[in-house]
Design a protein around this motif. Structure first.
Motif, short mmCIF file in Angstrom:
data_model
loop_
_atom_site.label_atom_id
_atom_site.label_comp_id
_atom_site.label_asym_id
_atom_site.label_seq_id
_atom_site.Cartn_x
_atom_site.Cartn_y
_atom_site.Cartn_z
N THR A 197 0.87 -1.16 -0.05
CA THR A 197 0.10 -0.20 -0.02
C THR A 197 1.01 1.13 0.09
N VAL A 198 2.13 1.34 0.69
CA VAL A 198 2.66 2.25 0.62
C VAL A 198 3.38 2.72 -0.83
N SER A 199 3.58 1.59 -1.52
CA SER A 199 4.35 2.07 -2.74
C SER A 199 3.05 2.54 -3.77
N SER A 200 1.90 1.93 -3.47
CA SER A 200 0.78 2.40 -4.31
C SER A 200 0.41 3.63 -4.26
N ALA A 201 0.30 4.18 -2.68
CA ALA A 201 0.24 5.58 -2.36
C ALA A 201 0.99 6.40 -3.04
N HIS A 202 2.42 5.87 -3.29
CA HIS A 202 3.30 6.84 -4.01
C HIS A 202 3.17 7.04 -5.35
N VAL A 203 2.58 5.92 -6.21
CA VAL A 203 2.37 5.99 -7.34
C VAL A 203 0.92 6.80 -7.56
N ALA A 204 0.21 6.81 -6.68
CA ALA A 204 -1.16 7.65 -6.86
C ALA A 204 -0.74 9.14 -6.59
N PHE A 205 0.12 9.46 -5.57
CA PHE A 205 0.76 10.81 -5.47
C PHE A 205 1.32 11.20 -6.74
N LEU A 206 2.21 10.48 -7.54
CA LEU A 206 3.01 10.96 -8.75
C LEU A 206 1.76 11.09 -9.82
N LEU A 207 0.86 10.21 -9.80
CA LEU A 207 -0.27 10.26 -10.97
C LEU A 207 -1.07 11.67 -10.68
N ALA A 208 -1.21 11.80 -9.44
CA ALA A 208 -2.15 13.11 -9.11
C ALA A 208 -1.29 14.25 -9.64
N ALA A 218 -2.75 10.86 -18.15
CA ALA A 218 -1.62 10.71 -16.72
C ALA A 218 -1.19 9.40 -16.66
N ARG A 219 -2.03 8.47 -16.75
CA ARG A 219 -1.57 7.11 -16.56
C ARG A 219 -0.91 6.75 -17.60
N ALA A 220 -0.88 7.17 -18.94
CA ALA A 220 -0.14 6.87 -20.05
C ALA A 220 1.31 7.40 -19.96
N ILE A 221 1.29 8.60 -19.60
CA ILE A 221 2.42 9.58 -19.15
C ILE A 221 3.26 8.82 -18.30
N PHE A 222 2.87 8.15 -17.03
CA PHE A 222 3.45 7.70 -16.07
C PHE A 222 4.11 6.30 -16.69
N ASN A 223 3.42 5.61 -17.34
CA ASN A 223 3.61 4.21 -17.81
C ASN A 223 4.61 4.57 -18.94
#
Lengths: 195, 195
Positions: free
Chosen positions: B118-129, B153-158
């Motif tokens: 969950t910690v790393s998922s929260a970090h991904v969510a932060f970056l996506l936001a 945003a997801r495409a840019i992140f990926n």
């Protein structure tokens, strides 16, 4: 002991079988020799080390992956944007299929890729050449904006890492992964098309 | 034994220190208790497991990474394309700096990312936001083509995975990596801008 003379190809096939059963960590040269009914010295006469043997197996396995890919994208009648979309989609589909069909050989490939072995570098060069070929055609025909094909091909390859780099294989079973790959490919096509 | 009452924050700081010395594999709850001069039972009163303790350390560490990132990109006077370029460039620079400065904590983060904690998922969510915020502004102001900000945003992140996903950290010392990252970012900006 076997009757026929032992050739490199036979050793590679036996190693592939052993790798498929035991995986990259547990496979030994002795296992390969045992399967062939020869001494491990006979194997070492053809391959100086376990690493060399492992590379030979993955080189042949990647040749088949590359043939699958080439066969799927050879329809060069299509315009370059469609060919590029087809190539990138197929690159991902072929790799993803291999993780499922051949998990142990894929794991071996992943080890070689992480070590930047010449075998995995040659595979990267093959993929880059496929992308670059379409980029060159697309620029020549006016579908893609002008630019340095080598740099553009590398950027496309890097932008799709999540969908072909074996380091990401564990993510490829996600239900969203195909849609995510399609979004990235669309983003790339929008990025390179002529304005 | 220490005089002051033991709080969670003190335990997290001690664990961070132990992780920095011994790395994620060798760190034990007993090492942490020993450094604090308490029993391991005292540590378990605050954190039910070694995994929970490790997550707490990385959560705090990622909070600092996110603060560094937010501080570097807060200049919202710039037009959205420049802000997006700045964010993506900084995302990579901050991660790359952390691999060098804090290799053992980065390795711990990498373990959590591979486990989809969950910690790393929260970090991904932060970056996506962060990315999505700029995409929304860019679409509203007409710099970027219309589209679904979440998907874009997801495409840019990926598409930038190679430059922020810890699975690629070993490649970040390559001399070409900065130029390669810049090419991918340019490709993305060309892909999303209004036509």
């Amino acid at each position: 002991m076997r009757g026929e003379p032992l050739d490199a190809e036979t050793i590679v096939s036996a190693t592939e079988e052993v790798l498929r059963r035991h995986g990259p960590e547990k496979t030994t040269v002795l296992d390969v020799a045992r399967l062939l009914g020869v001494s491990h010295g006979s194997v070492y006469r053809h391959f100086p080390s376990k690493a060399a043997l492992r590379e030979a197996v993955i080189r042949r396995w990647l040749d088949r992956v590359q043939e699958d890919l080439a066969a799927a994208v050879q329809d060069s009648e299509l315009p370059p944007p469609d060919r590029l979309r087809g190539l990138l989609t197929t690159m991902f589909a072929v790799k993803r299929a291999k993780v499922g069909e051949d998990p142990e050989l894929f794991a071996t490939f992943r080890v070689l890729a992480a070590e930047h072995s010449t075998v995995s570098s040659a595979h990267v060069a093959f993929l880059l050449a496929q992308i670059r070929g379409i980029v060159v055609d697309g620029i020549a025909g006016g579908d893609f904006a002008a630019g340095e094909p080598e740099v553009i091909a590398r950027a496309i390859f890097n932008a799709t890492s999540r969908f072909h780099d074996p380091a990401h294989a564990a993510e490829w079973s996600s239900p969203e992964i195909e849609a995510e790959s399609a979004s990235v490919i669309s983003l790339i096509l929008d990025g390179i098309r002529a304005r």
